[in-house]
Design a protein around this motif. Structure first.
Motif, PDB file in Angstrom:
ATOM      1  N   THR A 156       0.958  -1.105  -0.092  1.00 55.95           N
ATOM      2  CA  THR A 156      -0.287   0.029   0.104  1.00 55.95           C
ATOM      3  C   THR A 156       0.835   1.347  -0.010  1.00 55.95           C
ATOM      4  OG1 THR A 156      -1.896  -1.043   1.037  1.00 55.95           O
ATOM      5  CG2 THR A 156      -1.835   1.229   1.248  1.00 55.95           C
ATOM      6  N   LEU A 157       1.687   1.243   0.862  1.00 56.94           N
ATOM      7  CA  LEU A 157       2.863   2.388   0.837  1.00 56.94           C
ATOM      8  C   LEU A 157       3.449   2.555  -0.494  1.00 56.94           C
ATOM      9  CD1 LEU A 157       4.490   2.021   4.277  1.00 56.94           C
ATOM     10  CD2 LEU A 157       2.752   3.620   3.600  1.00 56.94           C
ATOM     11  N   ALA A 158       3.915   1.461  -1.254  1.00 57.19           N
ATOM     12  CA  ALA A 158       4.712   1.481  -2.552  1.00 57.19           C
ATOM     13  C   ALA A 158       3.634   2.034  -3.570  1.00 57.19           C
ATOM     14  CB  ALA A 158       5.074  -0.038  -2.857  1.00 57.19           C
ATOM     15  N   ALA A 159       2.377   1.689  -3.484  1.00 59.40           N
ATOM     16  CA  ALA A 159       1.360   2.076  -4.468  1.00 59.40           C
ATOM     17  C   ALA A 159       1.185   3.641  -4.251  1.00 59.40           C
ATOM     18  CB  ALA A 159       0.116   1.556  -3.947  1.00 59.40           C
ATOM     19  N   GLU A 160       1.754   4.293  -3.092  1.00 55.15           N
ATOM     20  CA  GLU A 160       1.445   5.650  -3.036  1.00 55.15           C
ATOM     21  C   GLU A 160       2.630   6.304  -3.187  1.00 55.15           C
ATOM     22  OE1 GLU A 160      -1.194   7.280  -2.398  1.00 55.15           O
ATOM     23  OE2 GLU A 160      -2.497   5.680  -2.106  1.00 55.15           O
ATOM     24  N   GLY A 161       3.784   5.485  -3.867  1.00 53.99           N
ATOM     25  CA  GLY A 161       5.043   6.189  -4.350  1.00 53.99           C
ATOM     26  C   GLY A 161       6.155   5.910  -3.346  1.00 53.99           C
TER      27      GLY A 161
END
Length: 257
Positions: free
Chosen positions: A26-31
Motif C-alpha cells: 500500500t505504501l509502495a502504491a503511493e510512491g
C-alpha cells in the motif's frame, strides 16, 4: 488524494507476508520506496520483486530478526546508507498459541515469548532506527497493536499486556519526538480477515462467524482497509495526528474514547 510520501523511504517489519506485506504494498502504491525486514530472505526477495514490478519503486531487503542485535544493526546500517527511514511501520509477532484464560497463563516461558515478540522487538528496532530520523525534520513512526489494548478481550492476556506496553512506549516517544517533526501513532486492529494465512493463525468458519457478529458492520475488515489507515497516518495530511491509537475494528469497541 496525494499522500505526499512519493519518494519517501518506508521501513516495514515482518513484511515477508500477511499484514506487513500488504502494508508495504500500500505504501509502495503511493510512491514510497520500501525496505522489507523479516526473517526469510527468499520470501522477502519475492515480495520485493512483486512490489517493484507492480509499482515501479525501489524495494530493498534485509533478512533478520527484530530480536537479534546483529540483525537490527545490519538493518540500521542499510537504512543509513539509503539516507535513513522517513516512515517506520512496526509489525510484530502474535502471542503464543493456544490462547488461554488469564489465570491459566501460568508459564513464564509464554510470558517471556510474548514480551520479546511484541514489546522488546519494537523497542530494539526503534532504538536503532529512530535516531536517524531526528535531523530530517519529518517522520512517521507507526506500530500495529491490537484493539485488545483498548478493550481487553477474553483469552488475550498475553497480547493485551504487551500491546498496551507498546502503546505506552509510543505515547512517550510522541511527546519526545514531536518537536523534531516526527509523529508517532498506533493502529489497533481487530476482526480483520486472515484468510490469507494458513494453519492455526487462520480463523475457523465458526470463529469467523462469531467475529462477524461482534461488529455493527456485520463483516470482517479487509487487509486493504487496515493498510489504508496505516498509509493515511504515514501521510503528509496526518501531520497533526500524534500520540494516538486509531482503532480499526468495525465498531466493536464499546467505549466512547
Amino acid at each position: 488524494m496525494n499522500l505526499g510520501i512519493d519518494g519517501k523511504l518506508a521501513l516495514v517489519t515482518a513484511s515477508s507476508g500477511g499484514m506487513g506485506r500488504n502494508i508495504a504494498r500500500t505504501l509502495a502504491a503511493e510512491g514510497a520506496n520500501v525496505l522489507l525486514f523479516a526473517r526469510t530472505a527468499e520470501k522477502l526477495q519475492a515480495v520485493a520483486e512483486e512490489i517493484e514490478g507492480d509499482y515501479g519503486v525501489k524495494a530493498h531487503v534485509v533478512a533478520g530478526s527484530m530480536l537479534v542485535a546483529d540483525d537490527v544493526a545490519r538493518l540500521s546500517g542499510t537504512l543509513a546508507s539509503l539516507g535513513g527511514a522517513d516512515i517506520m511501520v512496526l509489525v510484530t509477532g502474535r502471542p503464543p498459541n493456544p490462547l488461554r484464560d488469564t489465570l491459566k497463563e501460568t508459564e513464564p516461558e509464554r510470558w517471556q515469548e510474548a514480551y520479546e515478540n511484541q514489546l522488546l522487538s519494537v523497542v530494539q528496532v526503534v532504538n536503532a532506527v529512530a535516531p536517524q530520523m531526528l535531523d530530517k525534520g519529518w517522520g512517521r513512526i507507526l506500530a500495529i497493536t491490537s484493539a485488545s489494548a483498548k478493550q481487553p478481550m477474553a483469552v488475550h492476556a498475553l497480547s493485551t499486556v504487551f500491546r498496551a506496553g507498546v502503546t505506552a512506549y509510543l505515547k512517550g516517544l510522541a511527546n519526545e519526538l514531536g518537536p523534531k517533526g516526527i509523529t508517532v501513532n498506533c493502529v489497533a486492529p481487530a476482526l480483520i480477515d486472515t484468510s490469507h494465512r494458513s494453519g492455526s493463525a487462520a480463523y475457523t468458519p465458526a470463529q469467523a462467524e462469531r467475529r462477524v457478529s461482534m461488529t455493527p458492520l456485520h463483516r470482517m475488515g479487509t487487509q486493504e482497509e487496515l493498510a489504508g489507515v496505516v498509509a493515511f497516518l504515514a501521510s503528509a495530511q496526518a501531520g497533526f495526528v500524534t500520540g494516538s491509537t486509531i482503532a480499526v475494528e468495525g465498531g466493536m469497541i464499546g467505549s466512547l474514547f
